[in-house]
Design an enzyme around this catalytic site. Structure first.
Site, PDB file in Angstrom:
ATOM      1  N   CYS A   1      14.129 -14.348 110.124  1.00 19.35           N
ATOM      2  CA  CYS A   1      15.393 -13.754 109.693  1.00 19.35           C
ATOM      3  C   CYS A   1      15.194 -13.141 108.309  1.00 19.35           C
ATOM      4  CB  CYS A   1      16.500 -14.792 109.635  1.00 19.35           C
ATOM      5  SG  CYS A   1      16.997 -15.431 111.241  1.00 19.35           S
TER       6      CYS A   1
ATOM      7  N   SER B   1      13.554 -19.657 109.928  1.00 16.62           N
ATOM      8  CA  SER B   1      12.734 -19.125 111.000  1.00 16.62           C
ATOM      9  C   SER B   1      11.787 -20.181 111.533  1.00 16.62           C
ATOM     10  CB  SER B   1      11.940 -17.922 110.479  1.00 16.62           C
ATOM     11  OG  SER B   1      12.771 -17.073 109.710  1.00 16.62           O
TER      12      SER B   1
ATOM     13  N   HIS C   1       2.399 -22.844 122.388  1.00 15.16           N
ATOM     14  CA  HIS C   1       2.191 -23.821 123.454  1.00 15.16           C
ATOM     15  C   HIS C   1       1.051 -23.300 124.324  1.00 15.16           C
ATOM     16  CE1 HIS C   1       5.971 -25.771 122.377  1.00 15.16           C
ATOM     17  NE2 HIS C   1       6.542 -24.577 122.402  1.00 15.16           N
TER      18      HIS C   1
END
Length: 224
Positions: A146, A118, A123
């Site tokens: 996951c 994962s 950002h």
């Protein structure tokens, strides 16, 4: 932190469900003068630099019960920052290099990275209008996991970690797993709204609207 409990399902075999939480926050400020605009951008750079964002994402990893594999962070000029953390559901067992000696390798200028499960990324986008006096700050956070770990556990913490006027939250589940009887499961927990994972005192501070987009199956055929 209030976490809504979910029903545990006994699974069989590999769980390849991917659960992705996209958290986008927006801050808007009226900066009348150049000095006010510069002060706002300086504040954003101080509050949301790469080091502090790394601490936030690392704590997200702790909350969801993931193990940090690697951290990449970067501050930008004149403003903005990015952080990417690779995580796994459990401790990673290192494989000796000699295991790969006889396997076909990449071309000389290629780089191959082995990812376990994962990732968590952020950002930031500080911006301003040169004439209208409006300064804005946007942060895009993605928590993709996951297996059994769920990014929803970190939702309340993320809301409190960013001073936000507006936020949009998307949650998607892809892939499938199987229960102990071999039946396919396209989701391993009950959820009717993301708001189920947000405490009441936080929901009281915002006007919230649910938009549920249901899956549709499209068939694409090539022209003969």
């Amino acid at each position: 932190m209030k976490i809504t409990s979910v029903q545990h399902i006994e699974l069989h075999g590999f769980n390849n469900l991917t659960k992705s939480l996209s958290f986008n926050m927006y801050d808007i400020c009226y900066t009348k003068t150049k000095e006010e605009r510069e002060a706002y951008l300086d504040y954003i750079d101080e509050q949301y630099n790469a080091d502090r964002l790394t601490k936030i994402l690392t704590h997200v990893s702790d909350i969801i019960g993931a193990h940090v594999l690697n951290v990449a962070k970067q501050d930008y000029v004149p403003q903005g920052a990015s952080v990417t953390i690779l995580v796994s559901e459990g401790p990673v067992v290192e494989v000796p290099d000699e295991v790969y000696d006889e396997s076909p390798g990449p071309l000389p200028d290629n780089v191959v990275l082995q990812l376990d499960k994962s990732h968590i990324t952020v950002h930031t986008y500080p911006e301003f209008h040169p004439d209208e006096g409006i300064s804005t700050f946007r942060a895009d956070i993605d928590v993709s996991t996951c297996g059994e770990i769920s990014p929803l556990k970190a939702l309340n913490y993320l809301i409190h970690s960013f001073e936000t006027d507006v936020m949009t939250i998307d949650y998607k589940v892809r892939g499938f797993t199987r229960d102990k009887d071999g039946n396919k499961l396209f989701i391993d927990h009950d959820i009717s709204s993301i708001q189920n994972y947000i405490p009441e005192n936080v929901k009281d501070q915002f006007d919230m609207v649910d938009i549920n987009v249901y899956q549709k199956i499209f068939s694409i055929q090539s022209a003969s």
